[in-house]
Design a protein around this motif. Structure first.
Motif, mmCIF file in Angstrom:
data_model
loop_
_atom_site.group_PDB
_atom_site.id
_atom_site.type_symbol
_atom_site.label_atom_id
_atom_site.label_comp_id
_atom_site.label_asym_id
_atom_site.label_seq_id
_atom_site.Cartn_x
_atom_site.Cartn_y
_atom_site.Cartn_z
ATOM 1 N N LYS A 2 10.565 -5.742 -12.670
ATOM 2 C CA LYS A 2 11.334 -6.971 -12.907
ATOM 3 C C LYS A 2 11.127 -7.382 -14.367
ATOM 4 C CE LYS A 2 10.828 -8.790 -8.248
ATOM 5 N NZ LYS A 2 10.132 -9.786 -7.421
ATOM 6 N N ILE A 23 18.129 -2.579 -19.222
ATOM 7 C CA ILE A 23 19.051 -1.808 -18.369
ATOM 8 C C ILE A 23 18.655 -0.326 -18.394
ATOM 9 C CG2 ILE A 23 21.460 -1.049 -18.135
ATOM 10 C CD1 ILE A 23 22.228 -3.855 -19.236
ATOM 11 N N LYS A 26 16.143 0.585 -16.109
ATOM 12 C CA LYS A 26 16.566 0.333 -14.724
ATOM 13 C C LYS A 26 15.825 -0.858 -14.115
ATOM 14 C CE LYS A 26 18.122 5.004 -13.557
ATOM 15 N NZ LYS A 26 18.461 5.332 -14.916
ATOM 16 N N ASP A 28 15.164 -4.743 -12.789
ATOM 17 C CA ASP A 28 15.883 -5.878 -12.208
ATOM 18 C C ASP A 28 15.722 -7.017 -13.205
ATOM 19 O OD1 ASP A 28 16.549 -4.551 -9.868
ATOM 20 O OD2 ASP A 28 14.556 -4.945 -9.013
ATOM 21 N N GLU A 63 27.197 -13.228 -13.724
ATOM 22 C CA GLU A 63 27.411 -13.626 -12.310
ATOM 23 C C GLU A 63 26.769 -14.967 -11.986
ATOM 24 O OE1 GLU A 63 25.841 -10.381 -10.002
ATOM 25 O OE2 GLU A 63 26.752 -8.923 -11.353
ATOM 26 N N LYS A 65 23.930 -16.017 -12.889
ATOM 27 C CA LYS A 65 22.508 -15.870 -12.557
ATOM 28 C C LYS A 65 21.561 -16.187 -13.713
ATOM 29 C CE LYS A 65 23.139 -12.907 -8.623
ATOM 30 N NZ LYS A 65 23.481 -11.545 -8.238
ATOM 31 N N GLU A 164 27.191 -2.062 -15.976
ATOM 32 C CA GLU A 164 26.627 -2.735 -14.806
ATOM 33 C C GLU A 164 25.251 -3.314 -15.161
ATOM 34 O OE1 GLU A 164 25.672 -1.558 -10.257
ATOM 35 O OE2 GLU A 164 26.477 -0.005 -11.559
ATOM 36 N N ILE A 165 24.935 -4.470 -14.607
ATOM 37 C CA ILE A 165 23.607 -5.049 -14.851
ATOM 38 C C ILE A 165 23.009 -5.421 -13.492
ATOM 39 C CG2 ILE A 165 22.297 -6.830 -16.074
ATOM 40 C CD1 ILE A 165 24.722 -7.271 -17.865
ATOM 41 N N GLN A 166 21.787 -4.976 -13.289
ATOM 42 C CA GLN A 166 21.122 -5.321 -12.021
ATOM 43 C C GLN A 166 20.416 -6.662 -12.196
ATOM 44 O OE1 GLN A 166 19.733 -1.378 -10.899
ATOM 45 N NE2 GLN A 166 18.185 -2.501 -9.718
ATOM 46 N N LEU A 167 20.971 -7.692 -11.581
ATOM 47 C CA LEU A 167 20.452 -9.034 -11.856
ATOM 48 C C LEU A 167 19.688 -9.608 -10.670
ATOM 49 C CD1 LEU A 167 23.742 -10.273 -13.469
ATOM 50 C CD2 LEU A 167 21.539 -10.237 -14.648
ATOM 51 N N LEU A 168 18.598 -10.309 -10.984
ATOM 52 C CA LEU A 168 17.883 -11.038 -9.934
ATOM 53 C C LEU A 168 18.291 -12.504 -9.998
ATOM 54 C CD1 LEU A 168 14.269 -9.636 -10.105
ATOM 55 C CD2 LEU A 168 15.913 -9.375 -8.250
ATOM 56 N N ASP A 169 18.157 -13.199 -8.896
ATOM 57 C CA ASP A 169 18.597 -14.589 -8.862
ATOM 58 C C ASP A 169 17.406 -15.549 -8.799
ATOM 59 O OD1 ASP A 169 20.016 -16.835 -8.683
ATOM 60 O OD2 ASP A 169 21.264 -16.224 -6.983
#
Ligand SMILES: Cc1cc2nc3c(=O)[nH]c(=O)nc-3n(C[C@H](O)[C@H](O)[C@H](O)COP(=O)(O)OP(=O)(O)OC[C@H]3O[C@@H](n4cnc5c(N)ncnc54)[C@H](O)[C@@H]3O)c2cc1C
Length: 468
Positions: A2, A23, A26, A28, A63, A65, A164-169
């Motif tokens: 993370k 990114i 990889k 989050d 998004e 976030k 693409e982006i792997q996002l945490l909330d």
């Protein structure tokens, strides 16, 4: 893993090395923005307006976030690390003295706790410490500085935006909790009419400017022509990277050799931005203290009423008043007029350059610590490569030269719009009949000059000459 990506003056996805490294690994990602309300140079009113809209734009691409927090960066980051279990924090570097102190301390503290910290250059073409003169010292003169930059230039290509982006909330507070927008009163109408903050707005400005680049060199000082890029607020908040600009300009030259001279002149203006950062980095006192020590005891006047008239655009000098009103309405002022109004404040009114700098800081959408302080010092004659002391802008001659038909003045000082071109920059020299015909009553519908420029000039020269 993370990873917190801490956004600061890099409000974009394209060519954002901190984001792109997260990114690549990889991770989050937790995208964070902190409104650091303990620092001395917090964003002024106009910058806060811009910041709100720029963050809204970025957040919509992320998004919704983005995490918005307010307070001391160190406490907030440590808190968020515990809360989220993040093991990495990445950011792009910034160069204000206070910012450097905060970031340096934070980096070592987080690293001691076993957090992976990575920092990158996203704001400049050249790191301020990379370019040195033959003695290994920093440059104080622009031309050799820029020559060295160009000779050394190996500017990496901008990185495209991530697919693409792997996002945490971890959102808790919304953007509105930062209270960046003016409410009572809402003075931002002119800003809304003038600008589109955000990455798309920045790119659009740049594309539009590329189409108009021909003639930049000859026209950039003309106040009545839209010849400059208006990219400054987008650059200040990092909505477009200077590498995108550099490569965009070179690609444009390759496709159209006829614009080379204009393009290189434009890049040298970007060079002044780099130079200002170079100076701020090496002289951290630049925003407060004159770079040349002989200016330390300059006999500044105290005159709050004159300062107010200057700020409100009521000096009785049309070109000065037009500039100050453009600034109030749009959060922007043309570079030539910035020099004229700054010279008027410093050399005609003998008011401290730091007061003008503070007013600009609050009212400019492109307020930038390096550019603002370096330029105020330049006009005052106490900075690096500064204007010589005897260069005192004559507001009438400057107006006649750079706004020959008075269109700029007519736009921002509409009470003078019926004056003929001959007198638009010096209404006090107009005959009473002509003034009457133009519907002007000096001292009532438009002010008499608050100071006699010729006398003020001699007074300033005496003082400047007497400096040690
Ligand atoms: C007293 C004074 C205060 C200033 N305060 C600021 C400020 O707070 N923020 C700011 O961005 N600029 C400042 N400037 C510099 C300059 O006026 C603006 O950068 C420019 O007017 C922005 O318009 P533009 O983007 O259309 O410029 P363009 O002519 O299109 O130039 C392109 C870019 O080059 C840079 N640039 C141009 N001129 C300068 C310069 N003289 N010094 C440093 N960078 C430059 C800017 O990033 C600008 O966006 C100041 C100038 C003066 C005289």
């Amino acid at each position: 893993m993370k990873c917190i990506v801490w956004f600061r003056k890099d409000l974009r996805l394209t060519d954002n090395p901190a984001l792109l490294e997260a990114i690549r690994l990889k991770a989050d990602i937790i995208p964070l923005f902190i409104l650091e309300n303990h620092n001395r140079w917090q964003p002024g009113g106009a910058s806060r307006w811009w910041l709100h809209h720029s963050l809204a734009d970025l957040n919509s691409k992320l998004e919704g976030k983005m995490v918005f927090r307010q307070g001391k960066a160190a406490s907030i980051l440590k808190e968020l690390i515990v809360e989220s279990g993040a093991t990495a924090v990445f950011w792009n570097r910034r160069y204000g003295p206070e910012d450097i102190a905060i970031d340096t301390a934070l980096k070592s503290e987080l690293q001691d706790k076993g957090i992976l910290v990575k920092t990158f250059n996203s704001h400049l073409l050249f790191e301020p410490w990379e370019i040195t003169n033959n003695q290994g010292k920093f440059f104080q003169v622009f031309t050799p500085y820029w020559k060295k930059c160009i000779a050394q230039a190996n500017i990496s290509k901008p990185i495209p935006p991530p697919p693409e982006i792997q996002l945490l909330d971890y959102t808790k507070n919304s953007l509105t909790s930062l209270n960046l927008l003016p409410t009572q009163p809402d003075w931002a109408t002119g800003l809304r009419q003038t600008w589109t903050p955000g990455e798309a707005g920045a790119q659009e400005r740049f594309d539009h400017f590329l189409g108009d680049l021909k003639g930049y060199k000859g026209n950039r000082n003309r106040l009545d022509r839209e010849a400059t890029s208006h990219l400054s607020p987008h650059l200040a908040w990092g909505e477009i990277s200077v590498r995108q600009i550099w490569h965009g300009i070179y690609a444009h030259i390759a496709s159209n050799l006829a614009i080379e001279t204009d393009a290189l002149t434009f890049l040298s203006e970007i060079g002044w931005r780099e130079f200002s950062y170079h100076l701020l980095y090496h002289v951290p006192t630049l925003p407060q203290q004159p770079l040349k020590p002989q200016f330390a005891n300059f006999p500044w006047q105290e005159n709050p009423s004159a300062f107010k008239k200057w700020a409100q655009g009521l000096t009785g000098y049309p070109i000065v008043d037009a500039g100050m009103r453009e600034l109030w309405h749009t959060g922007y002022m043309h570079n030539r007029v910035r020099m004229i109004v700054a010279s008027f404040l410093i050399k005609d009114l003998l008011l401290p350059w730091q007061d003008g700098e503070a007013w600009f800081w609050d009212t400019l959408v492109d307020a930038d610590l390096a550019n603002n302080s370096a330029n105020w010092q330049w006009v005052a004659g106490c900075g690096a490569d500064a204007a010589p002391y005897f260069r005192i802008f004559n507001p009438v001659l400057q107006g006649e030269k750079f706004d020959p038909e008075g269109n700029y003045v007519r736009r921002w000082v509409p009470e003078l719009r019926l004056l003929s071109n001959d007198f638009i920059h010096k209404p006090w020299q107009t005959s009473s009949i002509k003034l009457k015909e133009a519907g002007i009553k000096l001292g009532s519908t438009y002010p008499e000059p608050i100071i006699n420029h010729d006398k003020a000039r001699l007074r300033a020269l005496e003082i400047y000459k007497s400096l040690p």
